[in-house]
Motif scaffolding. Structure first.
Motif, PDB file in Angstrom:
ATOM      1  N   MET A  88       0.975  -1.098  -0.029  1.00 20.66           N
ATOM      2  CA  MET A  88      -0.145  -0.082   0.058  1.00 20.66           C
ATOM      3  C   MET A  88       0.803   1.381  -0.143  1.00 20.66           C
ATOM      4  SD  MET A  88      -1.393   0.447   4.123  1.00 20.66           S
ATOM      5  CE  MET A  88      -1.069  -1.183   4.774  1.00 20.66           C
ATOM      6  N   PHE A  89       2.058   1.197   0.525  1.00 20.21           N
ATOM      7  CA  PHE A  89       2.901   2.384   0.748  1.00 20.21           C
ATOM      8  C   PHE A  89       3.252   3.033  -0.617  1.00 20.21           C
ATOM      9  CE2 PHE A  89       7.131   4.046   1.874  1.00 20.21           C
ATOM     10  CZ  PHE A  89       6.932   4.733   3.116  1.00 20.21           C
ATOM     11  N   ARG A 100      -4.963  -0.986   1.987  1.00 23.90           N
ATOM     12  CA  ARG A 100      -5.082  -0.428   3.402  1.00 23.90           C
ATOM     13  C   ARG A 100      -6.098  -1.162   4.074  1.00 23.90           C
ATOM     14  NH1 ARG A 100      -2.799   4.817   5.499  1.00 23.90           N
ATOM     15  NH2 ARG A 100      -4.166   5.186   7.350  1.00 23.90           N
ATOM     16  N   GLY A 241       6.768  -0.954  11.051  1.00 19.98           N
ATOM     17  CA  GLY A 241       6.383  -0.871  12.455  1.00 19.98           C
ATOM     18  C   GLY A 241       7.728  -1.231  13.454  1.00 19.98           C
ATOM     19  N   ALA A 245       9.320   4.008  15.683  1.00 19.30           N
ATOM     20  CA  ALA A 245       9.048   4.103  16.927  1.00 19.30           C
ATOM     21  C   ALA A 245      10.297   3.940  17.863  1.00 19.30           C
ATOM     22  CB  ALA A 245       7.979   3.108  17.344  1.00 19.30           C
ATOM     23  N   LEU A 248      11.592   7.648  18.014  1.00 25.74           N
ATOM     24  CA  LEU A 248      10.768   8.502  18.971  1.00 25.74           C
ATOM     25  C   LEU A 248      11.162   8.097  20.460  1.00 25.74           C
ATOM     26  CD1 LEU A 248       8.068  10.121  19.387  1.00 25.74           C
ATOM     27  CD2 LEU A 248       6.700   8.145  19.065  1.00 25.74           C
ATOM     28  N   PRO A 285      11.090  10.965  13.178  1.00 24.32           N
ATOM     29  CA  PRO A 285      11.754   9.667  13.065  1.00 24.32           C
ATOM     30  C   PRO A 285      12.035   9.654  11.628  1.00 24.32           C
ATOM     31  CG  PRO A 285      10.023   9.289  14.690  1.00 24.32           C
ATOM     32  CD  PRO A 285       9.784  10.770  14.103  1.00 24.32           C
ATOM     33  N   ILE A 286      11.085   9.686  10.559  1.00 26.35           N
ATOM     34  CA  ILE A 286      11.310   9.817   9.257  1.00 26.35           C
ATOM     35  C   ILE A 286      11.547  11.287   8.723  1.00 26.35           C
ATOM     36  CG2 ILE A 286      10.366   9.470   7.072  1.00 26.35           C
ATOM     37  CD1 ILE A 286       8.961   6.869   8.326  1.00 26.35           C
ATOM     38  N   PHE A 344       3.679  11.771  10.997  1.00 29.99           N
ATOM     39  CA  PHE A 344       3.221  10.821  10.513  1.00 29.99           C
ATOM     40  C   PHE A 344       2.496  11.013   9.074  1.00 29.99           C
ATOM     41  CE2 PHE A 344       2.367  10.161  15.223  1.00 29.99           C
ATOM     42  CZ  PHE A 344       3.303   8.790  15.231  1.00 29.99           C
ATOM     43  N   GLY A 345       3.135  12.020   8.352  1.00 30.22           N
ATOM     44  CA  GLY A 345       2.629  12.027   6.916  1.00 30.22           C
ATOM     45  C   GLY A 345       1.359  12.825   6.831  1.00 30.22           C
ATOM     46  N   ILE A 348      -3.696  10.377   2.239  1.00 30.91           N
ATOM     47  CA  ILE A 348      -4.369   8.909   2.104  1.00 30.91           C
ATOM     48  C   ILE A 348      -3.345   8.158   2.611  1.00 30.91           C
ATOM     49  CG2 ILE A 348      -5.857   9.534   0.414  1.00 30.91           C
ATOM     50  CD1 ILE A 348      -3.871   7.763  -1.476  1.00 30.91           C
ATOM     51  N   HIS A 349      -1.974   8.602   2.347  1.00 28.29           N
ATOM     52  CA  HIS A 349      -0.885   7.503   3.057  1.00 28.29           C
ATOM     53  C   HIS A 349      -0.697   7.778   4.465  1.00 28.29           C
ATOM     54  CE1 HIS A 349      -0.074   5.597  -0.943  1.00 28.29           C
ATOM     55  NE2 HIS A 349      -0.063   6.764  -1.323  1.00 28.29           N
ATOM     56  N   TYR A 350      -1.294   8.569   5.141  1.00 29.79           N
ATOM     57  CA  TYR A 350      -1.118   8.977   6.580  1.00 29.79           C
ATOM     58  C   TYR A 350      -0.626   7.475   7.458  1.00 29.79           C
ATOM     59  CZ  TYR A 350      -1.628  10.809  11.180  1.00 29.79           C
ATOM     60  OH  TYR A 350      -1.211  11.244  12.590  1.00 29.79           O
ATOM     61  N   GLY A 353       0.234   3.196  11.479  1.00 30.34           N
ATOM     62  CA  GLY A 353       0.580   2.712  12.943  1.00 30.34           C
ATOM     63  C   GLY A 353       0.842   3.723  13.932  1.00 30.34           C
ATOM     64  N   LEU A 356      -0.458   3.033  17.303  1.00 37.45           N
ATOM     65  CA  LEU A 356       0.451   1.919  18.104  1.00 37.45           C
ATOM     66  C   LEU A 356       1.745   2.724  18.461  1.00 37.45           C
ATOM     67  CD1 LEU A 356       0.894  -0.864  18.889  1.00 37.45           C
ATOM     68  CD2 LEU A 356       1.773  -1.125  16.675  1.00 37.45           C
ATOM     69  N   ALA A 357       2.416   3.570  17.722  1.00 34.48           N
ATOM     70  CA  ALA A 357       3.800   3.981  18.016  1.00 34.48           C
ATOM     71  C   ALA A 357       3.515   5.014  19.146  1.00 34.48           C
ATOM     72  CB  ALA A 357       4.119   5.097  16.576  1.00 34.48           C
TER      73      ALA A 357
HETATM   74  C1  HEM Z   1       7.077   7.102  15.399  1.00 28.64           C
HETATM   75  C2  HEM Z   1       6.711   6.000  14.536  1.00 28.64           C
HETATM   76  C3  HEM Z   1       6.293   6.198  13.224  1.00 28.64           C
HETATM   77  C4  HEM Z   1       6.238   6.938  12.416  1.00 28.64           C
HETATM   78  C5  HEM Z   1       7.179   8.622  12.474  1.00 28.64           C
HETATM   79  C6  HEM Z   1       5.818   6.808  11.051  1.00 28.64           C
HETATM   80  C7  HEM Z   1       5.768   7.746   9.910  1.00 28.64           C
HETATM   81  C8  HEM Z   1       5.023   7.326   8.895  1.00 28.64           C
HETATM   82  C9  HEM Z   1       5.131   8.005   7.572  1.00 28.64           C
HETATM   83  C10 HEM Z   1       5.660   9.394   7.643  1.00 28.64           C
HETATM   84  C11 HEM Z   1       4.579   7.382   6.534  1.00 28.64           C
HETATM   85  C12 HEM Z   1       4.143   7.875   5.019  1.00 28.64           C
HETATM   86  C13 HEM Z   1       3.321   8.762   4.859  1.00 28.64           C
HETATM   87  C14 HEM Z   1       3.208   9.105   3.434  1.00 28.64           C
HETATM   88  O1  HEM Z   1       4.298   8.772   2.738  1.00 28.64           O
HETATM   89  O2  HEM Z   1       2.318   9.988   3.248  1.00 28.64           O
HETATM   90  C15 HEM Z   1       4.096   6.152   7.112  1.00 28.64           C
HETATM   91  C16 HEM Z   1       3.204   5.295   6.706  1.00 28.64           C
HETATM   92  C17 HEM Z   1       2.799   4.005   7.323  1.00 28.64           C
HETATM   93  N1  HEM Z   1       3.152   3.639   8.407  1.00 28.64           N
HETATM   94 FE1  HEM Z   1       4.154   4.641   9.754  1.00 28.64          FE
HETATM   95  N2  HEM Z   1       5.523   5.577  11.212  1.00 28.64           N
HETATM   96  C18 HEM Z   1       5.474   5.245  12.598  1.00 28.64           C
HETATM   97  C19 HEM Z   1       5.129   3.896  13.170  1.00 28.64           C
HETATM   98  C20 HEM Z   1       4.516   2.922  12.254  1.00 28.64           C
HETATM   99  C21 HEM Z   1       4.068   1.654  13.015  1.00 28.64           C
HETATM  100  C22 HEM Z   1       4.385   1.520  14.450  1.00 28.64           C
HETATM  101  C23 HEM Z   1       3.252   1.111  12.137  1.00 28.64           C
HETATM  102  C24 HEM Z   1       2.692  -0.449  12.042  1.00 28.64           C
HETATM  103  C25 HEM Z   1       2.772  -1.184  13.043  1.00 28.64           C
HETATM  104  C26 HEM Z   1       3.335   1.774  11.033  1.00 28.64           C
HETATM  105  C27 HEM Z   1       2.697   1.675   9.626  1.00 28.64           C
HETATM  106  C28 HEM Z   1       2.955   2.143   8.599  1.00 28.64           C
HETATM  107  C29 HEM Z   1       2.128   1.970   7.251  1.00 28.64           C
HETATM  108  C30 HEM Z   1       1.282   0.722   7.339  1.00 28.64           C
HETATM  109  C31 HEM Z   1       2.236   3.066   6.426  1.00 28.64           C
HETATM  110  C32 HEM Z   1       1.577   3.228   4.909  1.00 28.64           C
HETATM  111  C33 HEM Z   1       0.252   3.755   4.973  1.00 28.64           C
HETATM  112  C34 HEM Z   1      -0.044   3.952   3.606  1.00 28.64           C
HETATM  113  O3  HEM Z   1       0.824   4.076   2.461  1.00 28.64           O
HETATM  114  O4  HEM Z   1      -1.391   4.006   3.453  1.00 28.64           O
HETATM  115  N3  HEM Z   1       4.185   2.916  11.130  1.00 28.64           N
HETATM  116  N4  HEM Z   1       4.376   6.196   8.555  1.00 28.64           N
END
Ligand code: HEM
Length: 404
Positions: A88-89, A100, A241, A245, A248, A285-286, A344-345, A348-350, A353, A356-357
């Protein structure tokens, strides 16, 4: 009018200039031309309004198959591979929605809250082990504590057998190292795909009450999840996942240790949520997400022209330090009211997680500081950085622990 031939900024993969480089990129205007490893160029976007506008612009896609004319599995640089196009990413439109939806029910606020007891048990188990560490000697809190929490939580959710976990963690950590040679990164990607294929094989043999078994059932039952999508989704879940975190927890810990007055207030007033949001703002973190692709020519408000097929590097981490949005933007301040960030973005790709984080970090920090007095074992300026412009973390956090 488009800028004639903008200067090319070479993205720094040592991690040492991460924040300074973001300022250089910001100085370039709405978008700055950057050189990425693997001989690629992209447009870096670092201002909050510009990021929000481009990630929701229908002329911009996450999907290299639709937006990058030169795309093949081989031309995609290895450090972009961990999240292969089949997850999905990197998907768009109905594919993104379908993929998703298969996972999102597991990450609602309510489902995540139900994980609190198991997350607490994981954290307490790690802290129990630390009580036996020799007193007065430095311990790497990242290796022994923060790093182990998210990977254990996600491996439990996915039902990863205990004997596969170390390798899984190792390949995921290496995946965001943008300083590796192309050969090293390709070998790591191979190891990562193999680790996931081994996990699928283990679950076929011995199904469990876990997300891998559920996804495998969905794959076997119909046409909602192809084999390639299954592998890519599992890679995404472990990768997204785990690494993020950790950062963080690391940044929050270091911020509290270097701001003892805020640590005292946090403990007294249970302000862990504020700690986490301020750390996400200042030390996302990113830092940069590679990559998105222009489906058409796009002219930005300052005249910069992004041409069809060009890559766009989104600087989510820069938004929290945008000087036009945050006073004293480099200062970590628990009481700050302008904690808005894009860590966290957006769109739609927000990040799926995010709840959970936040839960993992809250439990980790509260329990750590309940059970130990913690001191940094080195000067903050001596903390080494992860070699990446994607991830933003220390490579180690040496501390002295005293049981409370
Ligand atoms: C502090 C921890 C985290 C940060 C800073 C973070 C940050 C992000 C960012 C910036 C994106 C991309 C948004 C975009 O490109 O528009 C993303 C997507 C995603 N994150 Fe996280 N993330 C964290 C933790 C997690 C955890 C713990 C999980 C799952 C167990 C997770 C699962 C996902 C998934 C599945 C996507 C893709 C969503 C999509 O494309 O629709 N993330 N995250």
């Amino acid at each position: 009018m488009s800028h004639p031939s903008p200067a090319l900024v070479v993205m720094d993969s040592t991690g040492r200039r991460l924040y300074r480089q973001t300022d250089e990129l910001r100085a370039g205007g709405d978008a700055t031309r950057v050189a990425l490893p693997g001989g690629l160029t992209a447009w870096s976007v670092t201002s909050t309004p510009m990021i929000k506008s481009l990630v929701t612009d229908p002329r911009v896609t996450r999907d290299p198959r639709k937006g990058w004319p030169g795309f093949t599995d081989e031309t995609q640089p290895p450090w972009m591979m961990p999240w292969t196009p089949a997850s999905m990413f990197n998907a768009s439109g109905t594919d993104h929605t379908r993929l998703r939806k298969l996972i999102s029910p597991a990450f609602t606020q309510r489902r995540v809250e139900a994980l609190r007891p198991s997350v607490t048990a994981i954290v307490d188990g790690l802290l129990d082990a630390l009580t036996t560490a020799p007193q007065g000697e430095p311990v790497d809190l990242r290796a022994t504590f923060s790093y182990k929490i998210p990977i254990t939580v996600i491996c439990d959710l996915l039902g990863v057998p205990k004997e596969h976990r170390d390798l899984m963690a190792q390949v995921m950590e290496a995946a965001i190292d943008t300083s590796m040679s192309a050969e090293e990164a390709a070998a790591n990607n191979y190891a990562m795909v193999k680790a996931i294929i081994d996990l699928i094989a283990a679950k076929r043999e011995e199904p469990g009450d876990d997300m891998t078994t559920q996804l495998l059932d969905i794959h076997d039952d119909g046409d909602r999840l192809t084999e390639q999508e299954l592998v890519a989704t599992l890679i995404l879940m472990v990768g997204a996942g785990s690494e993020t975190a950790v950062s963080l927890i690391d940044h929050s810990t270091v911020a509290l240790l270097t701001h003892p007055e805020h640590l005292a207030t946090t403990r007294a007033e249970d302000r862990w949520n504020d700690v986490i949001e301020e750390s996400l703002r200042r030390d996302a973190p990113i830092m940069h997400i590679p990559a998105r692709y222009a489906l058409e020519d796009i002219t930005l408000p300052d005249g910069t022209l992004i041409r069809t097929g060009e890559l766009i590097l989104i600087g989510f981490g820069a938004a929290g330090r945008d000087p036009s949005a945050h006073d004293r933007r480099d200062e970590w301040d628990l009481d700050r009211t302008d904690k808005a960030h894009l860590a966290f973005g957006h769109g739609i790709h927000y990040c799926m997680g995010a709840p959970l984080a936040r839960l993992e970090a809250t439990v980790a920090l509260r329990r750590l500081f309940d059970r130990f007095d913690v001191e940094l074992a080195v000067e903050p300026s001596e903390l080494r950085r992860q070699p990446s412009f994607i991830g933003n973390d220390y490579s180690a956090v040496p501390v002295l622990l005293t049981r409370r």
